[in-house]
Design an enzyme around this catalytic site. Structure first.
Site, PDB file in Angstrom:
ATOM      1  N   SER A  68     -95.387  16.362  -2.866  1.00  0.00           N
ATOM      2  CA  SER A  68     -96.815  16.598  -2.989  1.00  0.00           C
ATOM      3  C   SER A  68     -97.542  15.249  -3.033  1.00  0.00           C
ATOM      4  O   SER A  68     -96.911  14.202  -3.186  1.00  0.00           O
ATOM      5  CB  SER A  68     -97.108  17.394  -4.262  1.00  0.00           C
ATOM      6  OG  SER A  68     -96.511  18.667  -4.200  1.00  0.00           O
ATOM      7  N   GLY A  70    -100.737  14.861  -0.956  1.00  0.00           N
ATOM      8  CA  GLY A  70    -101.493  14.683   0.282  1.00  0.00           C
ATOM      9  C   GLY A  70    -102.915  14.236   0.080  1.00  0.00           C
ATOM     10  O   GLY A  70    -103.556  13.750   1.014  1.00  0.00           O
ATOM     11  N   ASP A 180    -108.445  20.400   5.424  1.00  0.00           N
ATOM     12  CA  ASP A 180    -107.383  20.559   4.425  1.00  0.00           C
ATOM     13  C   ASP A 180    -106.581  21.837   4.647  1.00  0.00           C
ATOM     14  O   ASP A 180    -106.175  22.500   3.696  1.00  0.00           O
ATOM     15  CB  ASP A 180    -107.975  20.530   3.008  1.00  0.00           C
ATOM     16  CG  ASP A 180    -106.909  20.374   1.930  1.00  0.00           C
ATOM     17  OD1 ASP A 180    -105.756  20.061   2.279  1.00  0.00           O
ATOM     18  OD2 ASP A 180    -107.219  20.586   0.745  1.00  0.00           O
ATOM     19  N   ASP A 182    -103.437  22.763   5.261  1.00  0.00           N
ATOM     20  CA  ASP A 182    -101.992  22.512   5.271  1.00  0.00           C
ATOM     21  C   ASP A 182    -101.262  23.579   6.069  1.00  0.00           C
ATOM     22  O   ASP A 182    -101.662  24.746   6.059  1.00  0.00           O
ATOM     23  CB  ASP A 182    -101.429  22.575   3.844  1.00  0.00           C
ATOM     24  CG  ASP A 182    -101.914  21.460   2.965  1.00  0.00           C
ATOM     25  OD1 ASP A 182    -101.220  20.455   2.870  1.00  0.00           O
ATOM     26  OD2 ASP A 182    -102.994  21.612   2.347  1.00  0.00           O
ATOM     27  N   ARG A 207    -102.767  28.760   7.145  1.00  0.00           N
ATOM     28  CA  ARG A 207    -103.958  28.565   6.333  1.00  0.00           C
ATOM     29  C   ARG A 207    -105.235  28.552   7.188  1.00  0.00           C
ATOM     30  O   ARG A 207    -106.312  28.888   6.711  1.00  0.00           O
ATOM     31  CB  ARG A 207    -103.795  27.218   5.597  1.00  0.00           C
ATOM     32  CG  ARG A 207    -104.694  26.985   4.424  1.00  0.00           C
ATOM     33  CD  ARG A 207    -104.071  25.900   3.564  1.00  0.00           C
ATOM     34  NE  ARG A 207    -104.978  25.314   2.608  1.00  0.00           N
ATOM     35  CZ  ARG A 207    -104.598  24.481   1.646  1.00  0.00           C
ATOM     36  NH1 ARG A 207    -103.317  24.160   1.533  1.00  0.00           N
ATOM     37  NH2 ARG A 207    -105.470  23.963   0.801  1.00  0.00           N
ATOM     38  N   TRP A 341    -104.164  35.221  -5.203  1.00  0.00           N
ATOM     39  CA  TRP A 341    -103.321  34.040  -5.402  1.00  0.00           C
ATOM     40  C   TRP A 341    -101.861  34.434  -5.560  1.00  0.00           C
ATOM     41  O   TRP A 341    -101.024  33.606  -5.909  1.00  0.00           O
ATOM     42  CB  TRP A 341    -103.773  33.269  -6.646  1.00  0.00           C
ATOM     43  CG  TRP A 341    -105.050  32.527  -6.460  1.00  0.00           C
ATOM     44  CD1 TRP A 341    -106.277  32.869  -6.939  1.00  0.00           C
ATOM     45  CD2 TRP A 341    -105.236  31.302  -5.738  1.00  0.00           C
ATOM     46  NE1 TRP A 341    -107.211  31.943  -6.555  1.00  0.00           N
ATOM     47  CE2 TRP A 341    -106.604  30.971  -5.823  1.00  0.00           C
ATOM     48  CE3 TRP A 341    -104.378  30.471  -5.022  1.00  0.00           C
ATOM     49  CZ2 TRP A 341    -107.134  29.835  -5.222  1.00  0.00           C
ATOM     50  CZ3 TRP A 341    -104.904  29.333  -4.421  1.00  0.00           C
ATOM     51  CH2 TRP A 341    -106.268  29.029  -4.530  1.00  0.00           C
TER      52      TRP A 341
END
Length: 409
Positions: A68, A70, A180, A182, A207, A341
């Site tokens: 992680s 980014g 953003d 990903d 995404r 989520w």
């Protein structure tokens, strides 16, 4: 700062050892029965903004991990370690260095701080001996001026030889991403008939709101279509490259685009059922106003180049959607009050399990999407359901906030 979020998505098990990736950059092997440490290997330097928040992937004799960070100007990579000794077996840099194919897709020195993290666990095909891993956004996130080019292998799926880490093929979903988006999703491997021939496939609900089907031997693009609202592309060309709609780039004043930065779906797991042939995905229907600003790189701090302002919650909603796995055609949907989520799990018993932001854990009919059962946990659910068997009895489990709920079937 360690990784911008104290998160762990779980351990992994191989033979008699349990493997944990730590926030401060170590891969640790523990004795499965006693919890005693067998070995510990340093993977990264957290002071540069790296961390590990994903569950390791255990394959034949190796443990594979991603990183992680980014949003901190890291240079992403995927590592493999010998499962018995902890010795590094290989490293694949997700941003090519000088002289490597794809390096020219990064203007100037932008490759050094280009992000491309690998923070969601990939998949492994033991027959092909290939590791499939999603790669995250380029950095800075919302300002691409200094990193002109496609920015390989950000926002891509890469297929790596499990023994050497050598790149076999890649597919980039969102070239030169500035939203953003990903591509760090769980790749789903399955076999199906395409144009009359049986193919080995890999599918990704991205995404960026498009669903993709690729040949997992070659990376060839076979199918793609939106599965959620999106306003940034007119569609995909014959090779799967997006045809840009225009007027979607972040600005100083802000521009409204669907989906938002968390995407039409994000880290949580989709599911595939061989019984129905459907790919099940938790969908987030929400847009954002994207802003752009100047930013300078400073090790270990945010390097984002802008921001986003999501639409009010009243203007957002969610769904579980069943897609025909080999085409992406929507077969049914179960609507949710809020963007979810929680991940999705389908079972051989013909059920699909998931959870809502309002705390409901529920089961749907896998063929029709009809709701069959629900349980109110009292807390928002942001986890993946799991199923396991003990003493011949099947159980379903879900975490809601800090409580684990287990149900017997």
């Amino acid at each position: 700062t360690i990784g911008f979020g104290h998160t762990s998505r779980g351990p992994a098990v191989l033979d008699d050892q349990l493997y944990v990736a730590t926030l401060d950059g170590f891969l640790v092997a523990l004795d499965l029965k006693s919890g005693g440490e067998r070995w510990s290997s340093k993977v990264l330097d957290y002071k540069r903004g790296y961390s590990m928040t994903m569950a390791p992937l255990t394959i034949d004799g190796k443990v594979v991990v991603g990183v992680s960070g980014g949003e901190a100007g890291i240079r992403g990579f995927i590592d493999a370690y010998d499962a018995k000794t902890g010795k590094q077996a290989w490293r694949f840099w997700t941003i090519p260095g000088p002289g490597e194919p794809g390096h020219d897709t990064w203007a100037g020195d932008s490759w050094k701080t280009g992000g491309a993290p690998t923070w969601v666990t990939g998949a492994y095909d033991p027959q092909l001996k290939l590791v499939y891993w999603g790669v995250g956004n380029p950095g800075p996130d919302w300002n691409g001026d200094a990193r002109q080019g496609d920015n390989l292998y950000s926002c891509s799926l890469v297929a790596l030889d499990a023994d050497s880490g050598k790149l076999l093929w890649y597919f980039q979903f969102t070239p030169h991403d500035t939203h953003d988006w990903d591509a760090t999703h769980v790749p789903v491997l399955f076999d199906a008939e395409v144009s009359g021939a049986k193919r080995k496939l890999v599918a990704v609900a991205n995404r960026n709101a498009f669903y993709y089907v690729l040949d997992r031997l070659t990376g060839e693009f076979l199918a793609g279509r939106p599965y959620a609202k999106q306003t940034w592309a007119k569609g995909l060309d014959a090779k799967g490259r997006p045809i840009l709609a225009g007027n979607a780039e972040p600005t100083k004043e802000g521009v409204l685009v669907w989906p938002n930065a968390n995407g039409a779906t994000v880290w949580f797991s989709p599911s595939f059922s061989p019984a129905t042939g459907y790919f099940y995905v938790a969908v987030r229907e929400i847009g954002s106003r994207y802003f752009k600003r100047e930013t300078r790189y400073k090790p270990g701090t945010e390097f984002m180049g802008g921001g986003e302002e999501a639409l009010p919650k009243d203007d957002a909603w969610g769904a579980i959607r069943a897609l025909q796995a080999e085409t992406g055609e929507i077969r049914w949907e179960f609507t949710l009050h809020s963007p979810p989520w929680a991940g999705v799990m389908s079972t051989a018993g013909g059920l699909v399990f998931s959870g809502s932001d309002e705390g409901n854990f529920y089961a749907l009919d896998a063929r029709t999407g009809k709701p069959l059962w629900d349980f109110q946990t009292g807390s928002a659910i942001a986890a993946n359901p799991i199923s396991f068997t003990v003493g011949g009895h099947q159980y379903i489990a879900i975490a809601a906030d800090r409580v684990l709920y287990v149900f017997g079937l």
